[in-house]
Design a protein around this motif. Structure first.
Motif, short mmCIF file in Angstrom:
data_model
loop_
_atom_site.label_atom_id
_atom_site.label_comp_id
_atom_site.label_asym_id
_atom_site.label_seq_id
_atom_site.Cartn_x
_atom_site.Cartn_y
_atom_site.Cartn_z
N LYS B 46 0.70 -1.33 0.11
CA LYS B 46 -0.07 0.08 -0.04
C LYS B 46 1.15 1.66 -0.05
O LYS B 46 0.56 2.16 -0.86
CB LYS B 46 -0.72 0.06 0.95
N SER B 47 1.33 1.46 0.91
CA SER B 47 2.95 2.40 1.23
C SER B 47 3.68 2.42 -0.55
O SER B 47 3.22 3.72 -0.48
CB SER B 47 3.68 2.73 2.14
N THR B 48 4.17 1.52 -0.91
CA THR B 48 4.62 1.19 -2.04
C THR B 48 4.11 2.28 -3.39
O THR B 48 4.20 2.84 -4.29
CB THR B 48 5.16 0.26 -2.72
N PHE B 172 -2.28 10.33 1.62
CA PHE B 172 -2.63 9.92 3.29
C PHE B 172 -1.89 8.29 3.38
O PHE B 172 -2.62 7.52 2.52
CB PHE B 172 -3.85 10.24 4.04
N ASP B 173 -0.75 8.27 3.75
CA ASP B 173 -0.33 6.79 5.01
C ASP B 173 -0.58 6.56 6.13
O ASP B 173 0.88 7.18 6.81
CB ASP B 173 1.43 7.09 3.86
N GLU B 174 -1.62 5.64 6.26
CA GLU B 174 -1.44 5.46 7.80
C GLU B 174 -1.37 6.77 8.63
O GLU B 174 -0.35 6.86 9.01
CB GLU B 174 -0.40 4.56 7.67
N ALA B 175 -1.74 7.85 8.16
CA ALA B 175 -1.74 9.17 8.89
C ALA B 175 -2.41 9.16 10.22
O ALA B 175 -1.77 10.39 11.25
CB ALA B 175 -2.98 10.03 8.70
MG LIG Z 1 2.66 0.96 4.74
#
Ligand SMILES: [Mg+2]
Ligand SMILES: Nc1ncnc2c1ncn2[C@@H]1O[C@H](COP(=O)(O)OP(=O)(O)O)[C@@H](O)[C@H]1O
Lengths: 219, 254
Positions: B46-48, B172-175
């Motif tokens: 997901k982050s990638t 937003f990455d796991e904000a």
């Molecule tokens: Mg992640």
């Protein structure tokens, strides 16, 4: 045996004071230059293309591996031979600046490397280019984080500055020597010089503490 | 302006970390004003994927487009640097660990990009910072330093910092996943408010409830691939894939 008699000191104060003045001037100039050059070297070593990076690394490596006194002699006596005649004061400042710049660069390099990658990413994600990220985000934080370590270098620099007496600059130690050669009172005047160094050190430490507090990241 | 053109489009995104294939050909698009939540187990990419959208990660294959401009286009180094800096100014990103600049005050955190990158005057930038801080409920913190803020406040400042560049999209990455539970809501509230203003958003999250509330569409990823996507109602209440079902089950029970 001759007793200690400090009452003789005030008479020679003009000479000693002048030496003190030169110690302050040379140390301050060298400190500022060594920090600026240190940041520059660190950035070059980390980010410059290989044709620049490797010569800078070699230069730093050579400067770390040789005594300050030798570097001073090379700059003052050596360079003349190839037509570069630098006045004694400037030779002293250049030698001290470069010598300590190399150590500062190493400290800054480590400080930059220890910064959280998230800082660079945040800047890049806002649209900052690589160099602007370094200038506005990386360097200011690395400089702040390394104040204590660089401060220790500056304390060493203040003391090491006495080495320029070797090329005839009448800084504090040299002035004391001049006075002693006239008065034959080594103990009194060396102790006086020592006390003055100590006083300068206290001032420098107070200044460093002030800077540390001012740039602390946990304000 | 073409309003039917997707704001974000990802086509066949592939990414390797060494021998590990982290993104295995991802396709998805986000319409203007749409809010997409990306969920999935940790390590699913997901982050990638999110970081590939603004090129913090370089894709090994596939394309990313922002509002009709290819983000990862082939250019020589210099031109690409200029191109990507411009593209990134149009995308706000919010990180799990906030990444506020600790040496700058809240105001400076927000104004540094508008001032240095857009040439905005200082007074104007400060007014803008105040406006953005007002939006996230932190106008009174304008002259504080990050170290003095709670995690929730830091993240709200980070959102304000991104918004100050007036981006077309927000990523937003796991904000909220680095926040203490009691601080999650204040950040979610800000994101919901952005949603109500029709900001285009891609939200990677592990909060299913929040995803259901705020998203127009939910994408479930696993092992570097999109397993299933649909409206929150479809995906949460009636998942079609076994993989999705077991993930949601584990999540709701755990
Ligand atoms: Mg992640
Ligand atoms: N910089 C990296 N180098 C090597 N492997 C990485 C890197 N970043 C992520 N990974 C790996 O890629 C996979 C996907 O990671 P990530 O995108 O962070 O997943 P998620 O955000 O869904 O938890 C994981 O297996 C992770 O270990």
């Amino acid at each position: 045996m001759q007793g200690l008699d400090f009452s003789i000191v005030p008479e020679y104060w003009p000479l000693i004071g002048k030496g003190l003045w030169w110690t302050v001037v040379i140390s301050t100039a060298s400190a500022v230059l060594s920090v600026l050059a240190g940041i520059g070297f660190a950035l070059l070593v980390l980010y410059a293309p290989p044709v620049v990076r490797y010569p800078v690394r070699l230069f730093m490596w050579l400067f770390m591996g040789t005594p300050l006194l030798l570097q001073l002699f090379l700059i003052y006596f050596g360079l003349v031979q190839i037509g570069i005649d630098i006045p004694a004061i400037w030779s002293g400042i250049v030698a001290l600046s470069l010598h300590f710049a190399v150590y500062n660069a190493d400290i800054f390099r480590a400080g930059i490397a220890s910064l959280d990658k998230g800082q660079t990413e945040a800047a890049r994600s806002l649209g900052f280019g690589a160099w602007r990220t370094r200038i506005y985000i990386v360097v200011p934080q690395a400089v702040r984080g390394t104040v204590p370590a660089v401060g220790n270098m500056m304390i060493a620099l203040l003391k090491e500055s006495s080495i320029v007496s070797m090329i005839g600059i009448a800084e504090l130690v040299h002035s004391a020597q001049l006075v002693i050669s006239e008065t034959y009172r080594p103990f009194e005047f060396y102790l006086t010089a020592a006390a003055l160094y100590y006083g300068l050190n206290l001032i420098l430490e107070a200044v460093l503490r002030g800077i540390e507090r001012k740039v602390e990241l946990s304000r | 302006m073409n309003d039917t053109r997707p704001m974000i489009e990802v086509r066949g995104a592939r990414k390797f970390f060494g021998p590990l294939e982290v993104l295995k050909g991802i396709d998805f698009s986000v319409a203007r004003g749409q809010i997409v939540a990306v969920i999935g187990p940790s390590g699913s990419g997901k982050s990638t994927l999110l970081r590939s959208i603004n090129h913090l990660e370089t894709l090994d294959g596939g394309e990313v487009w922002l509002d009709g401009v290819q983000v990862n286009q082939k250019l020589d180094r210099r031109s690409f640097e200029r191109h990507i800096n411009g593209v990134r100014q149009q995308m706000g990103m919010v990180f799990q660990h906030f990444n506020l600049f600790p040496h700058l005050s809240v105001a400076e955190n927000i104004t540094i990009a508008p001032i240095k990158l857009k040439g905005m005057a200082k007074a104007e930038a400060r007014a803008l910072a105040l406006k953005m801080l007002d939006k996230v409920g932190l106008a009174d913190k304008i002259d504080a330093f990050p170290a003095r803020l709670s995690g929730g406040q830091k993240q709200r400042v980070a959102i304000a910092r991104a918004l100050a560049m007036q981006p077309k999209v927000m990523l937003f990455d796991e904000a909220t996943s680095a926040l203490d539970p009691e601080l999650v809501d204040e950040v979610n509230l800000v994101m919901k408010q952005l949603a109500s203003e029709h900001m285009t958003m891609v939200i990677v999250t592990h909060e299913m409830r929040f995803a259901a509330e705020v998203a127009d569409r939910v994408i479930f990823m696993a092992d570097g691939a999109v397993v299933e996507e649909g409206s929150p109602a479809e995906l949460f209440r009636n998942p079609k894939q076994e993989r999705t079902r077991s993930f949601l089950k584990k999540f709701l029970n755990g």
